[in-house]
Design an enzyme around this catalytic site. Structure first.
Site, mmCIF file in Angstrom:
data_model
loop_
_atom_site.group_PDB
_atom_site.id
_atom_site.type_symbol
_atom_site.label_atom_id
_atom_site.label_comp_id
_atom_site.label_asym_id
_atom_site.label_seq_id
_atom_site.Cartn_x
_atom_site.Cartn_y
_atom_site.Cartn_z
ATOM 1 N N LYS A 158 0.058 -0.768 -13.683
ATOM 2 C CA LYS A 158 1.471 -1.312 -12.648
ATOM 3 C C LYS A 158 1.715 0.067 -12.240
ATOM 4 O O LYS A 158 1.847 1.186 -13.290
ATOM 5 C CB LYS A 158 2.169 -2.293 -13.170
ATOM 6 C CG LYS A 158 1.533 -3.707 -13.293
ATOM 7 C CD LYS A 158 1.370 -4.744 -11.809
ATOM 8 C CE LYS A 158 0.865 -5.922 -12.419
ATOM 9 N NZ LYS A 158 0.918 -6.351 -10.764
ATOM 10 N N LYS A 162 3.587 3.541 -19.446
ATOM 11 C CA LYS A 162 2.431 4.123 -18.621
ATOM 12 C C LYS A 162 3.326 5.237 -18.704
ATOM 13 O O LYS A 162 2.022 6.237 -18.908
ATOM 14 C CB LYS A 162 2.818 3.537 -17.228
ATOM 15 C CG LYS A 162 1.972 4.165 -16.713
ATOM 16 C CD LYS A 162 1.518 2.816 -15.248
ATOM 17 C CE LYS A 162 2.299 4.118 -13.819
ATOM 18 N NZ LYS A 162 1.247 5.125 -13.998
ATOM 19 N N HIS A 215 8.405 -2.073 -13.308
ATOM 20 C CA HIS A 215 10.376 -1.965 -13.762
ATOM 21 C C HIS A 215 10.422 -3.035 -13.751
ATOM 22 O O HIS A 215 11.680 -3.169 -14.306
ATOM 23 C CB HIS A 215 10.190 -1.677 -12.146
ATOM 24 C CG HIS A 215 9.678 -0.426 -10.983
ATOM 25 N ND1 HIS A 215 8.805 -0.338 -10.273
ATOM 26 C CD2 HIS A 215 9.848 0.587 -11.857
ATOM 27 C CE1 HIS A 215 8.392 1.026 -9.982
ATOM 28 N NE2 HIS A 215 9.134 1.962 -10.759
#
Length: 288
Positions: free
Chosen positions: A184, A149, A37
């Site tokens: 992540k 992702k 983020h």
């Protein structure tokens, strides 16, 4: 940094920014911020005068039995991270703010969803496009940032923006990874120590499949079979899927003659992890 919870407050601030000619970058999230983020925020900071971060765990995109109630949340931590990274506005609505009454108009995604995660999560992307349409109308951004992702989500958002002529520029950002290659994710905290050691094999297997293409293999079936075999030898997690599709159309192909995505999902005891690599016909990475 401003933190606002009501739509009319956001509308007032956005109108001021627009009047002053500021460009706006928007990063929609469900919170529990991690380095992925932060990378999105950093990219938005580079390219816009103002950056908006939304934090909203959208109930419409969770199906029955999914992890809505247990999805990780930490508002104070998220607000601190947003401020430290230069966010100008954090929009923190409640479900009652976003959906004050049952929706009269329902959105349904009809393509790019019957594969990958969408195949096992019926209605998920209907919830995604619904909340994003509302958020786009509330924040009125010039640019919106999504991590690769979740490449299927990026593909669906691409279709939403194009189909409905939404005046926002979609900017995909490469996946942020741990040093060992694991993507992540807010859900990584649910991995056991042993699972955490095995999880990087998901990306390793995808890169193995891509390497086969780079070496000249063009058969979809053979690449998927080899990728699956590689992954099975590296992890005790249960493979949900390994798929090879055109990108961003997410259509079935027989041979690799255009940009494609090789993607995988793996179930561990308390979490399901996804990862992907997007590459062109000769195996060179577009997004990894």
């Amino acid at each position: 940094m401003k933190v606002l919870r009501e739509i009319d407050q956001v509308n007032t601030l956005i109108s001021e920014w627009k009047k002053n000619g500021y460009t706006i970058g928007f990063v929609p999230t469900m919170g529990y911020l991690h380095e992925g983020h932060i990378r999105l925020i950093e990219e938005a900071k580079k390219e816009n005068d103002k950056v908006i971060l939304s934090i909203f765990v959208n109930p419409l995109q969770f199906g029955e039995g999914e992890d809505l109630d247990t999805y990780p949340r930490d508002e104070d931590r998220d607000r601190n991270a947003a401020e430290e990274n230069g966010v100008d506005l954090v929009f923190l609505p409640t479900p009652g703010t976003m959906y004050p009454q049952p929706l009269s108009v329902l959105m349904t995604v009809t393509s790019r969803t019957n594969v990958l995660c969408g195949k096992s999560r019926p209605g998920h992307f209907d919830g995604v496009v619904t909340v994003l349409t509302k958020l786009f109308n509330i924040t009125r951004p010039d640019n919106v940032y999504f991590g690769m992702k979740d490449a299927q989500q990026v593909a669906v958002v691409d279709a939403l923006i194009k189909d409905y002529n939404i005046p926002v520029h979609l900017i995909p950002v490469p996946t942020v990874r741990e040093q060992d290659g694991l993507a992540k994710s807010s859900r990584n905290v649910r991995l056991s120590d042993e699972e955490r050691k095995e999880a990087p094999a998901i990306q390793e297997s995808l890169q193995y499949g891509r390497k086969l293409v780079k070496e000249g293999q063009k058969s979809k079936e053979l690449i998927i079979e080899a990728t699956e075999k590689f992954l099975e030898q590296k992890t005790r997690g249960k493979i949900d899927y390994i798929e090879l599709l055109s990108y961003p159309e997410l259509e079935s192909i027989e041979n690799i003659d255009r940009p494609v995505i090789l993607a995988a999902a793996v179930f561990y005891d308390h979490v399901r992890l996804i990862d992907n690599v997007v590459f062109n016909h000769d195996g060179h990475v577009i997004y990894g």
